[in-house]
Design a protein around this motif. Structure first.
Motif, PDB file in Angstrom:
ATOM      1  N   ARG A   1      -5.996  13.504  -8.643  1.00 43.80           N
ATOM      2  CA  ARG A   1      -5.867  12.642  -7.502  1.00 43.80           C
ATOM      3  C   ARG A   1      -6.507  11.428  -8.092  1.00 43.80           C
ATOM      4  NH1 ARG A   1      -8.417   9.685  -4.429  1.00 43.80           N
ATOM      5  NH2 ARG A   1     -10.409  10.698  -4.818  1.00 43.80           N
ATOM      6  N   ARG A   2      -7.672  11.383  -8.669  1.00 43.66           N
ATOM      7  CA  ARG A   2      -8.199  10.262  -9.173  1.00 43.66           C
ATOM      8  C   ARG A   2      -7.632   9.578 -10.425  1.00 43.66           C
ATOM      9  NH1 ARG A   2     -13.541   9.054  -8.265  1.00 43.66           N
ATOM     10  NH2 ARG A   2     -13.829   8.471 -10.300  1.00 43.66           N
TER      11      ARG A   2
ATOM     12  N   ARG B   1      -4.163   7.950  -9.092  1.00 44.06           N
ATOM     13  CA  ARG B   1      -4.718   6.698  -8.266  1.00 44.06           C
ATOM     14  C   ARG B   1      -4.954   5.757  -9.035  1.00 44.06           C
ATOM     15  NH1 ARG B   1      -7.847   7.126  -2.604  1.00 44.06           N
ATOM     16  NH2 ARG B   1      -5.791   7.873  -2.284  1.00 44.06           N
TER      17      ARG B   1
ATOM     18  N   THR C   1       1.236  11.909  -9.870  1.00 43.98           N
ATOM     19  CA  THR C   1       0.579  13.311  -9.539  1.00 43.98           C
ATOM     20  C   THR C   1       1.667  14.465 -10.013  1.00 43.98           C
ATOM     21  OG1 THR C   1      -0.744  12.501  -7.737  1.00 43.98           O
ATOM     22  CG2 THR C   1      -0.540  14.852  -7.631  1.00 43.98           C
TER      23      THR C   1
ATOM     24  N   GLN D   1       2.201   1.572  -3.421  1.00 45.48           N
ATOM     25  CA  GLN D   1       1.271   2.346  -4.391  1.00 45.48           C
ATOM     26  C   GLN D   1       1.163   3.806  -4.098  1.00 45.48           C
ATOM     27  OE1 GLN D   1      -2.298   3.138  -3.107  1.00 45.48           O
ATOM     28  NE2 GLN D   1      -2.558   4.099  -5.296  1.00 45.48           N
ATOM     29  N   ALA D   2       1.187   4.157  -3.113  1.00 47.37           N
ATOM     30  CA  ALA D   2       1.245   5.557  -2.624  1.00 47.37           C
ATOM     31  C   ALA D   2       2.247   6.380  -3.047  1.00 47.37           C
ATOM     32  CB  ALA D   2       1.197   5.915  -1.066  1.00 47.37           C
TER      33      ALA D   2
ATOM     34  N   GLU E   1       1.491   6.703  -6.937  1.00 45.94           N
ATOM     35  CA  GLU E   1       0.541   7.751  -7.048  1.00 45.94           C
ATOM     36  C   GLU E   1       0.866   9.153  -7.026  1.00 45.94           C
ATOM     37  OE1 GLU E   1      -3.658   9.289  -4.821  1.00 45.94           O
ATOM     38  OE2 GLU E   1      -2.987   6.922  -4.445  1.00 45.94           O
TER      39      GLU E   1
ATOM     40  N   SER F   1      -1.908   4.405 -10.810  1.00 47.29           N
ATOM     41  CA  SER F   1      -0.841   3.664  -9.908  1.00 47.29           C
ATOM     42  C   SER F   1      -1.595   2.166  -9.608  1.00 47.29           C
ATOM     43  CB  SER F   1      -0.620   4.531  -8.577  1.00 47.29           C
ATOM     44  OG  SER F   1      -2.010   4.336  -7.759  1.00 47.29           O
TER      45      SER F   1
ATOM     46  N   LYS G   1       0.785  -0.988  -0.086  1.00 47.30           N
ATOM     47  CA  LYS G   1      -0.001   0.185   0.007  1.00 47.30           C
ATOM     48  C   LYS G   1       0.755   1.272   0.188  1.00 47.30           C
ATOM     49  CE  LYS G   1      -4.032   2.092   2.533  1.00 47.30           C
ATOM     50  NZ  LYS G   1      -4.873   1.938   3.499  1.00 47.30           N
TER      51      LYS G   1
END
Length: 211
Positions: free
Chosen positions: A161-162, A165, A143, A135-136, A139, A168, A132
């Motif tokens: 952001r969408r 995400r 961005t 993944q961040a 992302e 990613s 996780k």
């Protein structure tokens, strides 16, 4: 493809790092992961406990191996700036190939790690937390790229952001697909080559209508 072959010192470092992980996993399989100790790992590898801590901060991390992380330096800088090709999926592939080059690609060791994780919910939870976090990282990098290239300068931050995400999560899905194909295969294909192939196939799928 991987860069130039590592030198002798680096090969020795990687061999010791691999041996530590192998020893930790074998102990866990034989006696359960709570029975794993730094002293026993060091004894089996024939290194000192102090040397162990030069490679891993804890026995748990030796069992889990290296957490995935984006490469620092030119590869990440190039991606954030919109390169190297200007195509988001292709450039994500390049970035993750750089990241995968640092991961262990020993099929037997990874199979043993999966066996240990299945029997140890605590360790499995830590692995999921590290994924996780990875993944961040991806992302955030996407961005920054979308913002820096100006391609979506007029879009609201929520839209950025969408999209970041989504990109990613798609990238991690391709990474997981590559890992499955590589771990199930009997060929000498490298994990990084399988990762590039998964991204190539993903690109082919999204570039034309499916029939």
């Amino acid at each position: 493809m991987p860069d130039a072959a590592p030198g002798l010192r680096e090969r020795k470092r990687r061999a010791t790092r691999l041996a530590i992980q192998q020893a930790a996993l074998r102990i866990a399989i034989e006696s359960g992961w709570p029975a794993v100790t730094v002293d026993e790992i060091a004894r089996r590898v024939d290194v000192s406990p102090r040397t162990f801590f030069n490679y891993f901060p804890s026995k748990e991390q030796a069992l889990l191996g290296d957490d995935p992380t984006l490469p620092a330096g030119p590869a990440l800088d190039a991606f954030r700036a919109g390169g190297p090709t200007g195509e988001l999926l292709s450039d994500l592939a390049v970035l993750l190939v750089h990241a995968a080059e640092e991961l262990v690609d020993d099929r037997e060791l990874l199979a043993e790690r999966q066996q240990v994780l299945r029997a140890a919910p605590e360790l499995f939870s830590r692995r999921m937390a590290s994924m996780k976090e990875f993944q961040a990282q991806v992302e955030d990098a996407v961005t920054e790229r979308l913002t820096a290239t100006g391609a979506d300068v007029d879009e609201a931050s929520e839209v950025l952001r969408r999209r970041a995400r989504l990109a990613s999560l798609v990238a991690l899905a391709a990474l997981r697909h590559a890992w499955w194909e590589w771990s199930d295969g009997g060929s000498a294909t490298l994990l990084v080559d399988e990762l590039q192939r998964s991204f190539d196939e993903l690109g082919a799928l999204v570039s034309r209508s499916l029939v």
